[in-house]
Design an enzyme around this catalytic site. Structure first.
Site, PDB file in Angstrom:
ATOM      1  NE  ARG A 116      -4.226  -1.688   1.211  1.00 26.92           N
ATOM      2  CZ  ARG A 116      -5.662  -1.810   1.994  1.00 26.92           C
ATOM      3  NH1 ARG A 116      -5.583  -1.225   3.179  1.00 26.92           N
ATOM      4  NH2 ARG A 116      -6.359  -2.528   1.429  1.00 26.92           N
ATOM      5  CB  SER A 127      -7.933  -0.502  -2.558  1.00 21.87           C
ATOM      6  OG  SER A 127      -7.199  -0.261  -1.206  1.00 21.87           O
ATOM      7  CE1 TYR A 224      -3.922  -4.151   4.529  1.00 20.90           C
ATOM      8  CE2 TYR A 224      -1.721  -3.859   4.363  1.00 20.90           C
ATOM      9  CZ  TYR A 224      -2.632  -4.346   3.978  1.00 20.90           C
ATOM     10  OH  TYR A 224      -2.928  -4.521   2.396  1.00 20.90           O
TER      11      TYR A 224
END
Length: 371
Positions: A116, A127, A224
């Site tokens: 990410r 996503s 996360y």
């Protein structure tokens, strides 16, 4: 591109991406019927320039194999050694399949492990699919809930707006908030990451956060969530218990990569909700955020319906396929070498290191080799 196994409605290419791959200089072969569940016909693919054939036809001499869900290794017999397998491969739960890909000489690339980072945003299948899943979770909740979402003022009296509580404010949670707001609900949300408070407020929802528990941000590498301390969990449970009893619908989205889903709602908290309420547990596949969740099923406990949601994106196959296919193209095109007519994946690239599972007949990803 391969036709998916039964139960998977999405496909890994659409006519738009077929044209783009051809423009790069690639030849595109697609297994017949691969797009049928996503409303893409064989004729659509042929019109875009793809060649249609059997699985054996498609695998023969293929340098890149595109799929949505990781195919059964036995279904790849005949694939050329060194071919790239690009798909969502579920590496932590399909370790034997990953080893089989390595043994077959395939270079397996797990798209759901895409880092990410800014340059990989357009390649992030988690996503793109989570966005659709968050939307569909609210639509499914609305279809199950026996009342209206928005406030309605009629000659016969006023109907109060539904109260929706979203637990976990990642991509899916943010879309769930936005969708519930568009439907006219009163929305609140919570997350262990304090940085999401502003995002919740920006969508017109009320943030519900544990205060006065210092030093706990709940955000690990790559944005996360991480596991919380016992002190935080106790404070959160107390806060949530008082709030959840007033809610008509709850959407839970909390996942921790590589671990079972955290338990957010207990049976005692379900008892406190009024009959007719609905919970959508989007973490059902990972064990569930809700006590009593059964993955893929709808159960009623204490008058509350619990939906064990699994892979909601595939219930919107046309849009989900389009986004997934663009993610794959965006990834491969960045590394495409026109002189060689194929992607070249540098060993030291952050994206490549994040998703490459196998190479040269071996499992090479450190998350798997360490395990």
């Amino acid at each position: 591109m391969l036709k998916e196994a039964a139960g998977e409605t999405r496909c890994a290419a659409i006519p738009e991406t077929v044209k783009k791959f051809i423009a790069l200089g690639a030849e595109v072969a697609i297994e017949r019927g691969a797009g049928a569940n996503a409303s893409v016909t064989d004729a659509d693919f042929e019109a875009a320039g793809a060649k249609l054939g059997t699985r054996d036809d498609v695998l023969k001499d293929a340098g890149i194999i595109l799929a949505v869900s990781g195919p059964d290794p036995q279904s790849l017999n005949g694939a050329a050694k060194g071919a790239l397998l690009v798909a969502a491969l579920d590496p932590t739960r399909r370790g034997d399949a990953v080893k089989a890909y390595a043994a077959a000489g395939l270079e397996a690339l797990a798209m759901e492990w895409m880092p990410r980072i800014t340059r990989a945003q357009s390649m992030d299948v988690l996503s793109s699919q989570s966005n659709l899943a968050g939307y569909k979770a609210v639509i499914d909740a609305a279809g199950t809930y026996g009342r209206a979402f928005p406030m309605m003022m009629t000659a016969a009296g006023t109907i109060s707006p539904a109260k929706v509580f979203v637990m976990g404010v990642g991509v899916a949670g943010l879309q769930a908030i936005a969708t519930a707001r568009r439907l006219g609900a009163q929305v609140s949300a919570t997350d262990v990451r304090s940085a999401t408070k502003e995002q919740i407020q920006s969508l017109g929802a009320k943030p519900i956060f544990v205060e006065n528990v210092a030093g706990i941000e709940g955000e690990g590498a790559g944005g996360y969530a991480t596991e919380m301390s016992p002190e935080y969990q106790e404070a959160q449970a107390e806060l949530i218990s008082g709030h959840i009893a007033k809610q008509d619908m709850v959407i839970t989205t909390a996942l921790i990569p590589g671990k079972p889903a955290p338990r957010l709602i207990s049976d005692a908290q379900i008892v406190s909700m009024r009959p007719g309420s609905v919970i959508v547990d989007m973490a059902a596949d990972a064990g569930g955020n809700v006590e009593g969740t059964i993955a893929g099923e709808k159960v009623v406990k204490h008058g509350v319906t619990i939906i064990g949601a699994t892979n909601l994106a595939k219930s919107l196959p046309a849009d989900a396929s389009a986004l997934f296919a663009r993610n794959l193209y965006n990834f491969l095109s960045v590394f495409w070498d026109k002189d060689q007519g194929r992607p070249v994946l540098p060993d030291d690239d952050e994206i490549v290191k994040g998703i490459r599972l196998t190479q040269g007949g071996k499992v090479v990803h450190e998350r798997l080799t360490a395990a």
